[in-house]
Design an enzyme around this catalytic site. Structure first.
Site, mmCIF file in Angstrom:
data_model
loop_
_atom_site.group_PDB
_atom_site.id
_atom_site.type_symbol
_atom_site.label_atom_id
_atom_site.label_comp_id
_atom_site.label_asym_id
_atom_site.label_seq_id
_atom_site.Cartn_x
_atom_site.Cartn_y
_atom_site.Cartn_z
ATOM 1 N N HIS A 60 0.844 -1.192 0.000
ATOM 2 C CA HIS A 60 0.000 0.000 0.000
ATOM 3 C C HIS A 60 0.880 1.243 0.000
ATOM 4 O O HIS A 60 2.100 1.155 0.171
ATOM 5 C CB HIS A 60 -0.971 -0.004 1.174
ATOM 6 C CG HIS A 60 -0.328 0.063 2.534
ATOM 7 N ND1 HIS A 60 0.518 -0.910 3.018
ATOM 8 C CD2 HIS A 60 -0.414 1.001 3.526
ATOM 9 C CE1 HIS A 60 0.903 -0.592 4.242
ATOM 10 N NE2 HIS A 60 0.366 0.567 4.560
ATOM 11 N N HIS A 62 1.340 3.845 1.979
ATOM 12 C CA HIS A 62 1.807 4.570 3.147
ATOM 13 C C HIS A 62 3.326 4.581 3.095
ATOM 14 O O HIS A 62 3.961 3.587 2.703
ATOM 15 C CB HIS A 62 1.312 3.916 4.444
ATOM 16 C CG HIS A 62 -0.085 4.331 4.813
ATOM 17 N ND1 HIS A 62 -0.889 3.611 5.656
ATOM 18 C CD2 HIS A 62 -0.821 5.417 4.435
ATOM 19 C CE1 HIS A 62 -2.058 4.223 5.802
ATOM 20 N NE2 HIS A 62 -2.042 5.316 5.064
ATOM 21 N N ASP A 64 5.930 4.299 4.956
ATOM 22 C CA ASP A 64 6.834 3.327 5.558
ATOM 23 C C ASP A 64 6.842 1.997 4.804
ATOM 24 O O ASP A 64 7.531 1.058 5.204
ATOM 25 C CB ASP A 64 6.512 3.104 7.041
ATOM 26 C CG ASP A 64 5.076 2.677 7.302
ATOM 27 O OD1 ASP A 64 4.195 3.020 6.491
ATOM 28 O OD2 ASP A 64 4.829 2.008 8.329
ATOM 29 N N HIS A 65 6.111 1.937 3.690
ATOM 30 C CA HIS A 65 6.086 0.719 2.894
ATOM 31 C C HIS A 65 6.582 0.926 1.452
ATOM 32 O O HIS A 65 6.762 -0.055 0.742
ATOM 33 C CB HIS A 65 4.673 0.130 2.869
ATOM 34 C CG HIS A 65 4.248 -0.381 4.210
ATOM 35 N ND1 HIS A 65 4.296 -1.704 4.565
ATOM 36 C CD2 HIS A 65 3.794 0.285 5.318
ATOM 37 C CE1 HIS A 65 3.874 -1.850 5.812
ATOM 38 N NE2 HIS A 65 3.572 -0.651 6.281
ATOM 39 N N HIS A 140 -7.380 -1.767 5.743
ATOM 40 C CA HIS A 140 -6.543 -0.739 6.335
ATOM 41 C C HIS A 140 -7.150 0.616 5.982
ATOM 42 O O HIS A 140 -8.222 0.688 5.380
ATOM 43 C CB HIS A 140 -5.112 -0.889 5.813
ATOM 44 C CG HIS A 140 -4.090 -0.098 6.572
ATOM 45 N ND1 HIS A 140 -4.100 0.016 7.945
ATOM 46 C CD2 HIS A 140 -3.011 0.626 6.143
ATOM 47 C CE1 HIS A 140 -3.094 0.768 8.319
ATOM 48 N NE2 HIS A 140 -2.419 1.154 7.244
ATOM 49 N N ASP A 210 -0.356 -3.900 6.012
ATOM 50 C CA ASP A 210 -0.966 -3.625 7.311
ATOM 51 C C ASP A 210 -2.450 -3.977 7.235
ATOM 52 O O ASP A 210 -3.059 -3.815 6.184
ATOM 53 C CB ASP A 210 -0.826 -2.152 7.659
ATOM 54 C CG ASP A 210 0.609 -1.668 7.772
ATOM 55 O OD1 ASP A 210 1.530 -2.473 7.543
ATOM 56 O OD2 ASP A 210 0.823 -0.483 8.049
#
Length: 301
Positions: A60, A62, A64-65, A140, A210
């Site tokens: 996804h 976000h 941090d990914h 999520h 997540d």
């Protein structure tokens, strides 16, 4: 099947922890799963060859990914990569990456292919003669997929003693491994079961990060060999997990137990806790085969 954890902590990179990224090596393929900041540094630290990564799966959008993705793509260019690179991720990942390349006047000397995903149902996104990869729709705050990596059933194993006993010519060996019976010159039919052993049981790996607790993924991951499931919080912060649409260690264990997976790996920890061992302790109240991911850790199955 070998899994190398490059990063497994939530939200922000720190001097001692890295955001989500991992490498799965299966049937001589090397797949990069998520690409948080610092991924290429971690690849170097763990002595993983950049050139072997031809497929990147982004769960996804976000940061941090995937904030390490454009940097890795640019480094591939600096390393004079020639091999095609495929990126699988949510709709929008192509626009984000190409915009950064365009405004930095950068380019790739290799073919860069984007496979954008928007289906809310599980679908096959990659397949070759040895491996198939399916999405695992997750719940999520934004559109998110996990990924299920499955080995295909391989050839049967040749019983060398048996084929030599029947004096079968080597030109028939591949047909035998493909499951064919053999007819001798005198007309005798030798069943394949007498000439081969069962193939090695194919392995499977499910990556789920997540997501909030969601039993709808159970039919997709049921009986898989290894499940990596996010555990951002402990049960004492279950309210935060629900609000941010994440999972607790206990919830991850519940999914593993109900899906009858063989092994559970925990990851995506919030850095609010003093030790990640608390996650294992909590998960083991519901499920026994629990391992803890940590940066630089390698698992072989």
């Amino acid at each position: 099947m070998k899994l190398t954890i490059l990063g497994c902590y939530a939200a922000t990179p720190r001097t001692i922890t890295n955001p989500t990224s991992q490498v799965l090596e299966i049937r001589n393929r090397m797949f990069l799963i998520d690409c948080g900041e610092g991924t290429q540094v971690q690849l170097r630290k763990n002595k993983l060859k950049f050139s072997k990564i031809n497929h990147i799966f982004i769960s996804h959008l976000h940061g941090d990914h995937f904030y390490g993705l454009v940097g890795l793509i640019s480094t591939f260019m600096l390393l004079n990569r020639q091999t095609d690179l495929h990126v699988y991720g949510p709709k929008g990942v192509k626009e984000i990456v190409l915009l950064q390349l365009r405004y930095s006047n950068s380019y790739t000397g290799y073919n860069l292919y984007f496979h954008e995903l928007d289906s809310k149902e599980s679908e096959i996104v990659y397949e070759d003669e040895k491996v198939v990869v399916k999405t695992i729709p997750l719940k999520h705050r934004i559109y998110t997929n996990g990924f299920l990596f499955q080995e295909k059933v391989g050839d049967r194993k040749l019983n060398v003693d048996a084929v030599q006993e029947y004096k079968i010519d080597t030109c028939y060996y591949q047909k035998i491994k493909n499951g064919r019976d053999i007819t001798l010159d005198d007309g005798t039919i030798i069943p394949n079961a007498e000439l081969t052993f069962d193939p090695i049981q194919p392995k499977s790996y499910a990556f789920c990060s997540d997501t909030m607790y969601d039993e709808s993924i159970i039919p997709i991951i049921e009986n898989c060999d290894v499940l990596y499931h996010e555990t951002t919080f402990l049960e004492s912060e279950a309210d935060k997990a629900e609000k941010t649409m994440h999972s607790t260690a206990k919830q991850a264990a519940a999914i593993a137990a109900k899906a009858n997976v063989k092994q559970l790996i925990l990851g995506h920890y919030s850095t609010r806790y003093d030790t990640i061992d608390l996650f294992r302790q909590e998960a083991e109240t519901l499920y026994s085969n629990v391992l803890l991911a940590d940066d630089g850790k390698t698992f072989e199955f």
